[in-house]
Design a protein around this motif. Structure first.
Motif, short mmCIF file in Angstrom:
data_model
loop_
_atom_site.label_atom_id
_atom_site.label_comp_id
_atom_site.label_asym_id
_atom_site.label_seq_id
_atom_site.Cartn_x
_atom_site.Cartn_y
_atom_site.Cartn_z
N UNK A 206 0.76 -1.04 -0.10
CA UNK A 206 0.06 0.03 0.05
C UNK A 206 0.77 1.20 -0.08
N UNK A 207 1.97 1.20 0.67
CA UNK A 207 3.04 2.33 0.75
C UNK A 207 3.47 2.67 -0.75
N UNK A 208 4.05 1.55 -1.19
CA UNK A 208 4.47 1.59 -2.60
C UNK A 208 3.35 2.16 -3.78
N UNK A 209 2.08 1.81 -3.47
CA UNK A 209 1.19 2.31 -4.56
C UNK A 209 0.88 3.64 -4.06
N UNK A 210 1.06 4.31 -3.04
CA UNK A 210 0.79 5.68 -2.80
C UNK A 210 1.81 6.41 -3.60
N UNK A 211 3.03 5.88 -3.32
CA UNK A 211 4.15 6.46 -4.13
C UNK A 211 4.24 6.38 -5.45
N UNK A 212 3.39 5.35 -6.09
CA UNK A 212 3.34 5.27 -7.47
C UNK A 212 2.42 6.33 -8.04
N UNK A 213 1.15 6.66 -7.14
CA UNK A 213 0.13 7.53 -7.81
C UNK A 213 0.76 8.63 -7.57
N UNK A 214 1.55 9.05 -6.52
CA UNK A 214 2.32 10.36 -6.47
C UNK A 214 3.13 10.80 -7.61
N UNK A 215 3.91 9.67 -8.20
CA UNK A 215 4.69 9.80 -9.08
C UNK A 215 4.11 9.93 -10.63
N UNK A 216 2.97 9.29 -10.80
CA UNK A 216 2.07 9.28 -11.77
C UNK A 216 1.71 10.83 -12.10
N UNK A 217 1.36 11.47 -11.12
CA UNK A 217 0.83 12.77 -11.01
C UNK A 217 1.98 13.63 -11.45
N UNK A 218 3.18 13.28 -10.89
CA UNK A 218 4.34 14.14 -11.42
C UNK A 218 4.62 14.10 -12.75
N UNK A 219 4.48 12.68 -13.42
CA UNK A 219 4.53 12.54 -14.91
C UNK A 219 3.70 13.37 -15.63
N UNK A 220 2.38 13.74 -15.27
CA UNK A 220 1.50 14.28 -15.72
C UNK A 220 1.68 15.78 -15.60
N UNK A 221 2.41 16.27 -14.68
CA UNK A 221 2.63 17.56 -14.56
C UNK A 221 4.08 17.73 -15.65
N UNK A 222 4.86 16.92 -15.64
CA UNK A 222 5.79 17.21 -16.49
C UNK A 222 5.19 17.39 -18.13
N UNK A 223 4.26 16.78 -18.37
CA UNK A 223 3.50 17.06 -19.84
C UNK A 223 2.41 17.90 -19.74
N UNK A 224 2.55 18.81 -18.66
CA UNK A 224 1.65 19.91 -18.60
C UNK A 224 0.18 19.59 -18.39
N UNK A 225 -0.29 18.48 -17.58
CA UNK A 225 -1.58 17.84 -17.61
C UNK A 225 -1.80 18.06 -16.22
N UNK A 226 -3.33 17.88 -15.97
CA UNK A 226 -3.79 17.74 -14.58
C UNK A 226 -3.58 16.33 -13.79
N UNK A 227 -3.51 16.40 -12.86
CA UNK A 227 -3.21 14.87 -12.07
C UNK A 227 -4.52 14.17 -12.22
#
Length: 324
Positions: free
Chosen positions: A252-273
């Motif tokens: 569960x801790x890793x999945x939270x970390x993954x979702x956080x970084x998925x949002x970071x990836x979207x931010x790099x692309x100029x998109x909404x989380x």
């Protein structure tokens, strides 16, 4: 990308810069240059043999096997495909640098394996990586986009790989770093993360340039494709994370970390989380490990990421936004 015009081969001219961020990123990446041979991995043998459980060793071996696979994909196919869409010679040179460092990253995991494991154990790790259902799914899914996607789709795939999919593997060494274990291995991972931060942000910036040139209808269509891809990758990543982390109890801790970084990836692309998870939801021990500050190695015991490199930090989001 062709460099022959009117029968003349065009020499690259760094005094004529079409995009200032190409030059800034080149300088940042060359300042950050490092090699795994300069990190004393063997200093971690005492922890590896005496302070780690069998399950902890197994988890680290498998996540590094997975990371080796993805870095191999990025160095052999990802950057080669992105270079085909480079819009100037300096961008292509930056992608050459990124491609080489992805090879350095992949080689670094072999150095870790060679130091910590016997030959039979190493072969077992690579056999697992070459056949694991969920690891192979994401490698093939990303590579399919590299081989058949549009220029913008390939950039999306690259950012999702480097800013999202790598992080299910990065969690383990960052967690151990926070508990004062495997410090030299963690030093290598922090160097890799520092590189990936620049790679993902730079390629995301290049994506945004192309995205902003699309019609509103084309943007909506590409956004739908992008979010569908991310959800597809996350569904697979959930299964991969359960496979790696259920026994050690970190899923569960890793999945939270993954979702956080998925949002970071979207931010790099100029998109909404896409997910509600933020930095405050991630295990603070692991978040502290994301800092890319220089480790305290001295000249004789080894080198940290500040040795002969100066004080180097990844370009932050504002550095990229000012060029858009």
């Amino acid at each position: 990308m062709a460099h022959i015009n009117n029968g003349s081969y065009t020499a690259i001219n760094w005094n004529n810069i079409e995009d200032e961020l190409d030059k800034a990123t080149w300088e940042k990446l060359t300042q950050q240059f490092w090699l795994d041979t300069r990190i004393p991995i063997s200093n971690d043998l005492k922890h590896w043999r005496g302070n780690m459980s069998d399950q902890e060793r197994e988890t680290m071996n498998l996540v590094f096997g997975g990371l080796t696979t993805l870095d191999t994909l990025q160095s052999q196919d990802g950057m080669a495909q992105l270079k085909l869409d480079a819009i100037n010679q300096k961008e292509e040179a930056v992608l050459n640098n990124i491609q080489f460092m992805e090879s350095v990253h992949a080689k670094s995991y072999s150095s870790i394996f060679e130091t910590l494991n016997e030959k039979a154990e190493i072969e077992k790790i690579f056999d697992w990586a070459d056949t694991d259902e969920f690891l192979q799914f994401k490698a093939h899914r990303i590579n399919d986009i590299y081989q058949t996607g549009t220029a913008l789709q390939k950039k999306i795939a690259s950012v999702f790989l480097e800013t999202f999919l790598f992080y299910s593997g990065f969690y383990t060494p960052l967690y151990f770093l926070g508990h004062n274990k495997m410090l030299n291995v963690a030093e290598i991972i922090k160097l890799i993360i520092r590189d990936e931060s620049v790679h993902g942000t730079y390629i995301g910036y290049k994506f945004q340039i192309g995205f902003n040139q699309l019609s509103e209808e084309e943007q909506t269509e590409l956004q739908t494709w992008m979010y569908n891809l991310l959800y597809e990758l996350y569904e697979n990543e959930e299964k991969y994370t359960h496979e790696l982390y259920d026994e050690i109890g970190w899923t569960e801790q890793v999945l939270t970390f993954l979702r956080y970084n998925a949002n970071k990836a979207l931010m790099n692309l100029g998109q909404e989380p896409m997910f509600p998870d933020g930095a405050d939801d991630v295990n603070p021990v692991v978040m502290n490990g994301l800092s890319t500050s220089t480790a305290n190695h001295d000249f004789f015991s080894g080198v940290g990421n500040g040795y002969l490199l100066g004080e180097v930090e990844a370009l932050d989001d504002d550095d990229y936004k000012k060029w858009l």
